[in-house]
Design a protein around this motif. Structure first.
Motif, short mmCIF file in Angstrom:
data_model
loop_
_atom_site.label_atom_id
_atom_site.label_comp_id
_atom_site.label_asym_id
_atom_site.label_seq_id
_atom_site.Cartn_x
_atom_site.Cartn_y
_atom_site.Cartn_z
N LYS A 1 0.83 -1.21 0.00
CA LYS A 1 0.00 0.00 0.00
C LYS A 1 0.87 1.26 0.00
N THR B 1 -1.68 -1.17 -6.06
CA THR B 1 -3.13 -1.09 -5.88
C THR B 1 -3.66 -2.32 -5.12
N TYR C 1 -5.64 -2.15 3.41
CA TYR C 1 -5.78 -1.11 2.39
C TYR C 1 -6.86 -0.10 2.76
#
Length: 109
Positions: free
Chosen positions: A47, A52, A82
């Motif tokens: 992250k 992504t 995330y």
């Protein structure tokens, strides 16, 4: 300065206490907490480096896991990492995850 020393000493005592309690847990429980903390640290590193969530999930999909439950658990840990606004370094995430997992396992007893 005094407060900083006090906080460091308190942190050291809490860490030692958790480590002692963790030894009372089963080998499997300690393994699961350690494995989960590794997944969380890897997800945080990805992250912070700009990888992504889609890419991280894709990487997990291609990874081999020794136990059937691990893939979905790793996906969940990665997604939560995330979704968190945390900017802690991966080592901090790993330590925090492990400590909270041990506390959770001890509370389940």
């Amino acid at each position: 300065m005094r407060t900083l020393v006090w906080m460091a000493a308190t942190f050291a005592l809490v860490t030692l206490s958790l480590e002692a309690q963790a030894k009372d847990l089963s080998k499997n429980s300690r393994f699961v907490c350690s494995w989960g903390s590794d997944i969380a640290a890897d997800a945080q590193a990805a992250k912070l480096s700009g990888f992504t969530l889609y890419g991280a999930r894709k990487k997990l999909q291609s990874q081999k896991f020794p136990r059937p439950w691990m893939r979905m658990t790793a996906m969940g840990i990665t997604e939560q990492t995330y979704n968190s606004p945390s900017r802690l370094k991966p080592a901090g995430i790993k330590q925090t995850y492990y400590e909270q997992c041990i506390r959770h396992e001890l509370a389940r007893r």
